[in-house]
Design a protein around this motif. Structure first.
Motif, short mmCIF file in Angstrom:
data_model
loop_
_atom_site.label_atom_id
_atom_site.label_comp_id
_atom_site.label_asym_id
_atom_site.label_seq_id
_atom_site.Cartn_x
_atom_site.Cartn_y
_atom_site.Cartn_z
N ASN A 109 0.86 -1.18 0.00
CA ASN A 109 0.00 0.00 0.00
C ASN A 109 0.90 1.24 0.00
OD1 ASN A 109 -1.67 2.20 0.72
ND2 ASN A 109 -3.13 0.81 1.70
N ALA A 110 0.97 1.91 -1.14
CA ALA A 110 1.91 3.03 -1.29
C ALA A 110 1.59 4.16 -0.33
CB ALA A 110 1.90 3.53 -2.72
N MET A 111 0.29 4.45 -0.13
CA MET A 111 -0.06 5.55 0.75
C MET A 111 0.31 5.23 2.20
SD MET A 111 -1.14 8.09 -0.92
CE MET A 111 -1.77 9.06 0.44
N ALA A 112 0.12 3.98 2.61
CA ALA A 112 0.49 3.60 3.97
C ALA A 112 2.00 3.70 4.16
CB ALA A 112 -0.01 2.18 4.27
N LEU A 113 2.75 3.24 3.17
CA LEU A 113 4.21 3.34 3.26
C LEU A 113 4.66 4.79 3.28
CD1 LEU A 113 5.22 0.46 0.80
CD2 LEU A 113 5.31 0.43 3.29
N TRP A 114 3.99 5.63 2.50
CA TRP A 114 4.37 7.05 2.49
C TRP A 114 4.14 7.69 3.85
CZ3 TRP A 114 0.67 11.29 2.39
CH2 TRP A 114 1.29 12.54 2.32
N ARG A 115 3.02 7.33 4.50
CA ARG A 115 2.75 7.88 5.83
C ARG A 115 3.81 7.42 6.84
NH1 ARG A 115 -2.55 5.97 4.48
NH2 ARG A 115 -3.86 7.68 3.71
N GLU A 116 4.25 6.16 6.69
CA GLU A 116 5.26 5.64 7.62
C GLU A 116 6.60 6.38 7.47
OE1 GLU A 116 5.57 1.46 7.15
OE2 GLU A 116 3.44 1.08 7.55
N ILE A 117 7.06 6.55 6.24
CA ILE A 117 8.36 7.21 6.07
C ILE A 117 8.26 8.72 6.29
CG2 ILE A 117 9.17 5.42 4.49
CD1 ILE A 117 8.70 7.33 2.18
#
Length: 552
Positions: free
Chosen positions: A357-365
């Motif tokens: 999930n690109a959006m979830a990964l973006w929020r994490e980083i």
């Protein structure tokens, strides 16, 4: 109030007057008599008096104006056509001047160092205000210094208007000073300057044929020395020209056993959108048509300059297309610096754990400090996605990299970077660079080109490090042997370069045996470019000459 400095030919008549914004110093001329400027006869007969108010050097933190009482005398010579004349302090003032000579000199020195606009701003802070036009006018009126006749000079070109007009800078190699600026870089101009300076015994220059011809015409007695840096650059450029035509063939060479095809890091740019890919394909098709037309005209015998004029192309582009065996397509972009790079290990680990999930990964980083948007994260994840996306579009699998263009795993550096590797000694290359060179040298012509380039580079660099060859005979033998071997090289660019060296063999031999070069002129060109840009478009040749030569 008294002043702490003297006024030439004058004495202070009264106390200094203080006004709101400046000081007024009343002075009188010392001389009791005056001499007629027409006949030279002295006179003490006063006709009248008037005042002049020239600006002078500032006193403390205030502008200063002199109030000079000037006497007008009768001329007592009955045969002189003058009836009256004014007494003028020639050391202090020029005729009809509104500022003293020393104030003019101070403003001119500031303008010489800072230019017109910068000088005007600084002069206002120093309480010597003047407009930028006045500052530049004072600089152009500075007299040229009397310098000893140069014996060894270096010449180089400089851009009056880049891509359109060029001039020539002349530097005295012994005094390390700029001697003159010439309005163009043609042989007649250089020859005329050398004829006016007949004592020149050595001319260091680049490998321009115009400069070589101008030096031969204007100073046939002078020794010409080719610049070593230009020799090395011309060698690399010759290798690059050959590589531009042979790059497609070299890319098909196999990897050597034991070499790593792809480093353990991001080695290519992120995937592009469909619109970007279509635009790139259309651009390639347009240039393919141009390439075919250049090849057709060149095969028909048309000169390169004529092709360039007919098609509206640069000569370098026409030369590259004419010598290329196949269309020199732009290579895939390598991996440039990205805000995402510090977070790639974390993203790769999370994808391996199953999170795509690109959006979830973006929020994490983003919580870890990533300052960018989610666009690059979407691209990164799309290249490694293993499951289909919710929109029903066909997903890009991790195995899709196998469908990339052939040779992407064994990509070669661009021609410019590869030429730099081929001219370097093998001892200074790291492991990955040495692997690239070894792979390229599987081609017989490439191996011959690399060997010739390294040998020539070693000859020139040995002289540049203060270790010239034993004598002129050794230098002549080594360079002539290299030229003879290079003339038979299958790479036409190398053979052409060797032919040019042979035509300029005396200057090339001097470059290997003499310590002189045009490096000083190159350095002065950098300084000249800075001064020209400081002038904000007011960089005429006369103004630049004074700012360069007078300051030296």
């Amino acid at each position: 109030m008294t002043i702490p400095f003297a006024v030439p030919e004058c004495r202070v008549a009264h106390l200094v007057e203080r006004h709101d914004d400046h000081l007024v110093v009343p002075v009188r001329l010392d001389a009791a008599t005056g001499c007629c400027p027409e006949c030279g006869q002295a006179s003490r007969s006063v006709h009248g008096r008037y005042h002049r108010h020239p600006a002078d050097l500032p006193l403390s933190a205030s502008r200063t104006t002199l109030r000079i009482e000037v006497r007008r005398f009768y001329c007592l010579n009955p045969t002189c056509r003058r009836r009256t004349f004014a007494q003028t302090p020639t050391d202090l003032l020029a005729p009809r001047a509104r500022r003293t000579r020393r104030l003019c000199e101070a403003r001119a020195r500031v303008g010489r160092a800072c230019g017109g606009a910068g000088g005007a701003r600084l002069l206002a802070h120093l309480h010597m205000p003047a407009s930028r036009a006045t500052v530049l006018r004072l600089v152009t009126h500075l007299p040229m210094p009397d310098a000893p006749a140069p014996i060894r000079v270096g010449i180089d070109d400089w851009a009056i208007r880049k891509g359109s007009r060029y001039g020539t800078i002349v530097a005295d190699l012994d005094r390390r000073r700029v001697v003159d600026l010439l309005p163009d870089r043609t042989a007649p101009t250089v020859a005329g300057w050398l004829e006016r300076h007949s004592g020149v015994a050595l001319v260091a220059r680049d490998r321009s044929t115009e400069y070589a011809r101008g030096a031969s015409l204007g100073a046939p007695q002078a020794q010409q020395v080719a610049d070593r840096w230009h020799l090395l650059t011309n060698m690399r450029q010759a290798v690059e020209r050959w590589l531009q035509g042979a790059h497609a063939r070299l890319r098909s060479l196999p990897l050597l056993p034991g070499s790593t095809a792809r480093p353990a890091r991001r080695d290519r740019a992120c995937a592009r959108s469909t619109t970007e890919l279509e635009a790139g394909a259309q651009s390639r098709m347009r240039w393919q048509v141009v390439y075919d037309e250049v090849r057709r005209r060149h095969a028909g015998g048309e000169p390169l300059l004529g092709i360039a004029r007919a098609l509206g192309l640069a000569r370098a582009t026409v030369r590259k297309y004419a010598s290329a065996e196949t269309f020199p397509a732009r290579l895939p972009h390598g991996a440039g610096p990205s805000l995402l790079d510090p977070h790639i290990p974390y993203l790769a680990a999370r994808i391996d754990e199953g999170c795509e999930n690109a959006m979830a990964l973006w929020r994490e980083i983003r919580e870890q400090g990533y300052p960018g948007t989610s666009r690059q994260v979407h691209r990164f994840v799309a290249q490694r996605r293993t499951r289909s996306v919710g929109s029903g579009r066909k997903a890009r699998s991790a195995k899709a990299s196998a469908s990339e263009p052939p040779g992407s795993e064994a990509r070669l550096p661009p021609a410019r970077q590869l030429a730099w590797l081929l001219v370097q000694p093998t001892s200074v290359l790291d492991e990955s660079e040495a692997a690239v060179v070894s792979r390229v040298e599987q081609d017989d012509t490439a191996q011959a080109v690399a060997g010739l380039a390294r040998r020539f580079t070693a000859l020139v660099r040995a002289a540049g490090k203060g270790k010239p060859l034993a004598d002129d005979q050794d230098a002549a033998a080594d360079i002539v042997a290299w030229i003879t071997k290079a003339r038979t090289c299958e790479a036409s660019a190398i053979a052409t370069f060797a032919a040019g060296l042979e035509a300029d063999i005396a200057a090339v031999r001097a470059a290997l045996t003499e310590p002189w070069s045009s490096g000083q002129a190159e350095g002065q060109v950098n300084r000249l470019t800075l001064i020209k840009r400081q002038c904000y478009g007011r960089a005429g040749l006369d103004l630049l000459k004074r700012r360069m030569v007078v300051a030296a």
